[in-house]
Design a protein around this motif. Structure first.
Motif, PDB file in Angstrom:
ATOM      1  N   GLU A 182       0.915  -1.035  -0.106  1.00  0.00           N
ATOM      2  CA  GLU A 182      -0.098  -0.028   0.106  1.00  0.00           C
ATOM      3  C   GLU A 182       0.829   1.376   0.097  1.00  0.00           C
ATOM      4  O   GLU A 182       0.531   2.367  -0.507  1.00  0.00           O
ATOM      5  CB  GLU A 182      -1.012  -0.070   0.978  1.00  0.00           C
ATOM      6  CG  GLU A 182      -2.000  -1.096   1.170  1.00  0.00           C
ATOM      7  CD  GLU A 182      -2.845  -1.283   2.439  1.00  0.00           C
ATOM      8  OE1 GLU A 182      -2.716  -0.535   3.319  1.00  0.00           O
ATOM      9  OE2 GLU A 182      -3.393  -2.176   2.384  1.00  0.00           O
ATOM     10  N   GLY A 183       1.917   1.044   0.482  1.00  0.00           N
ATOM     11  CA  GLY A 183       3.091   2.303   0.649  1.00  0.00           C
ATOM     12  C   GLY A 183       3.791   2.592  -0.687  1.00  0.00           C
ATOM     13  O   GLY A 183       4.634   3.281  -0.995  1.00  0.00           O
ATOM     14  N   GLY A 184       3.553   1.651  -1.851  1.00  0.00           N
ATOM     15  CA  GLY A 184       4.285   1.962  -2.933  1.00  0.00           C
ATOM     16  C   GLY A 184       5.240   0.912  -3.408  1.00  0.00           C
ATOM     17  O   GLY A 184       5.708   0.978  -4.367  1.00  0.00           O
ATOM     18  N   ASN A 185       5.715  -0.178  -2.422  1.00  0.00           N
ATOM     19  CA  ASN A 185       6.170  -1.220  -2.969  1.00  0.00           C
ATOM     20  C   ASN A 185       7.895  -0.949  -3.114  1.00  0.00           C
ATOM     21  O   ASN A 185       8.336  -1.180  -4.170  1.00  0.00           O
ATOM     22  CB  ASN A 185       5.819  -2.036  -4.157  1.00  0.00           C
ATOM     23  CG  ASN A 185       6.119  -3.328  -4.208  1.00  0.00           C
ATOM     24  OD1 ASN A 185       6.508  -4.050  -3.252  1.00  0.00           O
ATOM     25  ND2 ASN A 185       6.528  -3.622  -5.510  1.00  0.00           N
ATOM     26  N   SER A 186       8.390   0.183  -2.345  1.00  0.00           N
ATOM     27  CA  SER A 186       9.751   0.543  -2.535  1.00  0.00           C
ATOM     28  C   SER A 186      10.666  -0.324  -2.224  1.00  0.00           C
ATOM     29  O   SER A 186      10.504  -1.303  -1.413  1.00  0.00           O
ATOM     30  CB  SER A 186       9.910   1.827  -1.891  1.00  0.00           C
ATOM     31  OG  SER A 186      10.210   1.569  -0.481  1.00  0.00           O
ATOM     32  N   PRO A 187      11.732  -0.476  -3.097  1.00  0.00           N
ATOM     33  CA  PRO A 187      12.942  -1.437  -2.607  1.00  0.00           C
ATOM     34  C   PRO A 187      13.282  -1.395  -1.251  1.00  0.00           C
ATOM     35  O   PRO A 187      13.743  -2.522  -0.425  1.00  0.00           O
ATOM     36  CB  PRO A 187      13.979  -1.001  -3.682  1.00  0.00           C
ATOM     37  CG  PRO A 187      13.193  -0.612  -4.869  1.00  0.00           C
ATOM     38  CD  PRO A 187      12.233   0.138  -4.202  1.00  0.00           C
ATOM     39  N   ALA A 235      13.564  -4.344   4.280  1.00  0.00           N
ATOM     40  CA  ALA A 235      13.295  -4.220   5.395  1.00  0.00           C
ATOM     41  C   ALA A 235      12.308  -5.476   5.811  1.00  0.00           C
ATOM     42  O   ALA A 235      12.577  -5.982   6.996  1.00  0.00           O
ATOM     43  CB  ALA A 235      12.522  -2.992   5.890  1.00  0.00           C
ATOM     44  N   ILE A 236      11.656  -5.937   5.014  1.00  0.00           N
ATOM     45  CA  ILE A 236      10.532  -7.138   5.540  1.00  0.00           C
ATOM     46  C   ILE A 236      11.064  -8.555   4.972  1.00  0.00           C
ATOM     47  O   ILE A 236      10.169  -9.615   5.204  1.00  0.00           O
ATOM     48  CB  ILE A 236       9.276  -6.993   5.045  1.00  0.00           C
ATOM     49  CG1 ILE A 236       8.801  -6.937   3.741  1.00  0.00           C
ATOM     50  CG2 ILE A 236       8.704  -5.640   5.794  1.00  0.00           C
ATOM     51  CD1 ILE A 236       7.733  -6.668   3.383  1.00  0.00           C
ATOM     52  N   ILE A 237      12.081  -8.519   4.327  1.00  0.00           N
ATOM     53  CA  ILE A 237      12.588  -9.803   3.843  1.00  0.00           C
ATOM     54  C   ILE A 237      13.903 -10.199   4.268  1.00  0.00           C
ATOM     55  O   ILE A 237      15.006  -9.535   4.587  1.00  0.00           O
ATOM     56  CB  ILE A 237      12.740  -9.645   2.089  1.00  0.00           C
ATOM     57  CG1 ILE A 237      11.678  -9.073   1.559  1.00  0.00           C
ATOM     58  CG2 ILE A 237      13.647 -10.762   1.688  1.00  0.00           C
ATOM     59  CD1 ILE A 237      11.673  -8.831  -0.022  1.00  0.00           C
ATOM     60  N   LEU A 268      18.033 -10.253  -4.593  1.00  0.00           N
ATOM     61  CA  LEU A 268      17.571 -10.769  -5.734  1.00  0.00           C
ATOM     62  C   LEU A 268      15.849 -10.752  -5.618  1.00  0.00           C
ATOM     63  O   LEU A 268      15.233 -10.271  -6.431  1.00  0.00           O
ATOM     64  CB  LEU A 268      17.937 -12.202  -6.113  1.00  0.00           C
ATOM     65  CG  LEU A 268      19.309 -12.008  -6.991  1.00  0.00           C
ATOM     66  CD1 LEU A 268      19.722 -13.457  -7.203  1.00  0.00           C
ATOM     67  CD2 LEU A 268      19.043 -11.449  -8.449  1.00  0.00           C
ATOM     68  N   VAL A 269      15.436 -11.028  -4.499  1.00  0.00           N
ATOM     69  CA  VAL A 269      14.133 -11.003  -4.143  1.00  0.00           C
ATOM     70  C   VAL A 269      13.612  -9.807  -4.123  1.00  0.00           C
ATOM     71  O   VAL A 269      12.580  -9.745  -4.538  1.00  0.00           O
ATOM     72  CB  VAL A 269      13.850 -11.910  -2.702  1.00  0.00           C
ATOM     73  CG1 VAL A 269      12.432 -11.580  -2.196  1.00  0.00           C
ATOM     74  CG2 VAL A 269      14.281 -13.192  -2.753  1.00  0.00           C
ATOM     75  N   VAL A 270      14.331  -8.594  -3.704  1.00  0.00           N
ATOM     76  CA  VAL A 270      13.825  -7.489  -3.764  1.00  0.00           C
ATOM     77  C   VAL A 270      13.652  -7.010  -5.100  1.00  0.00           C
ATOM     78  O   VAL A 270      12.833  -6.253  -5.415  1.00  0.00           O
ATOM     79  CB  VAL A 270      14.710  -6.518  -3.009  1.00  0.00           C
ATOM     80  CG1 VAL A 270      14.407  -4.784  -3.267  1.00  0.00           C
ATOM     81  CG2 VAL A 270      14.590  -6.706  -1.381  1.00  0.00           C
ATOM     82  N   ALA A 271      14.788  -7.164  -5.840  1.00  0.00           N
ATOM     83  CA  ALA A 271      14.629  -6.659  -7.270  1.00  0.00           C
ATOM     84  C   ALA A 271      13.350  -7.324  -8.179  1.00  0.00           C
ATOM     85  O   ALA A 271      12.580  -6.634  -8.823  1.00  0.00           O
ATOM     86  CB  ALA A 271      15.936  -7.357  -8.103  1.00  0.00           C
TER      87      ALA A 271
END
Length: 133
Positions: free
Chosen positions: A15-20, A25-27, A47-50
């Motif tokens: 909801e906050g825009g899915n920023s990297p 911070a949650i991965i 890689l997961v963030v990307a």
């Protein structure tokens, strides 16, 4: 319930825009991402963030909506629908969380075949663009 806490953080990031930065911070640092269009699992937070950031850019348009959510212990299944260039996409995010609510495994499944092809086309272009910048 670990998944419930992790899901709250996931929804906040989406909801906050899915920023990297917010995704990172949650991965978990050793997280694994299973793409519906790439054969080998993608390992490691970067890689997961990307992949998740690219997915947010391609799938996360105004029509994106989670329509069902199931939680069991450390696991959550979120069914979503969206539209990409006139193609209806139906998919599932299958997420496993650690004891701190961080994502350790994220698997995406998409249907029908026309949608898989559209996701592949747009994700490939987005990942290429992200590499170039």
């Amino acid at each position: 319930m670990t998944a419930q806490r992790g899901l709250e953080a996931w929804h906040d990031v989406i909801e906050g825009g899915n920023s990297p930065k917010a995704l990172a911070a949650i991965i978990h640092e050793d997280a694994v991402f299973h793409s519906p269009v790439v054969h080998t699992p993608q390992q490691g937070r970067d890689l997961v963030v990307a992949y998740l950031a690219a997915a947010g850019q391609t799938l996360g348009n105004d029509s994106f909506e989670y329509v069902r959510e199931l939680v069991d212990g450390d696991n959550a299944m979120l069914e979503f629908t969206t539209e990409m260039d006139g193609v209806h996409v139906n998919g599932i995010d299958l997420i496993r969380f650690d004891e701190h609510g961080k994502i350790v495994d994220f698997k995406v499944m998409v249907r029908p075949l026309k949608a898989v092809n559209k996701v592949w086309e747009q994700m490939a272009a987005m990942l290429e663009a992200m590499k170039a910048s």
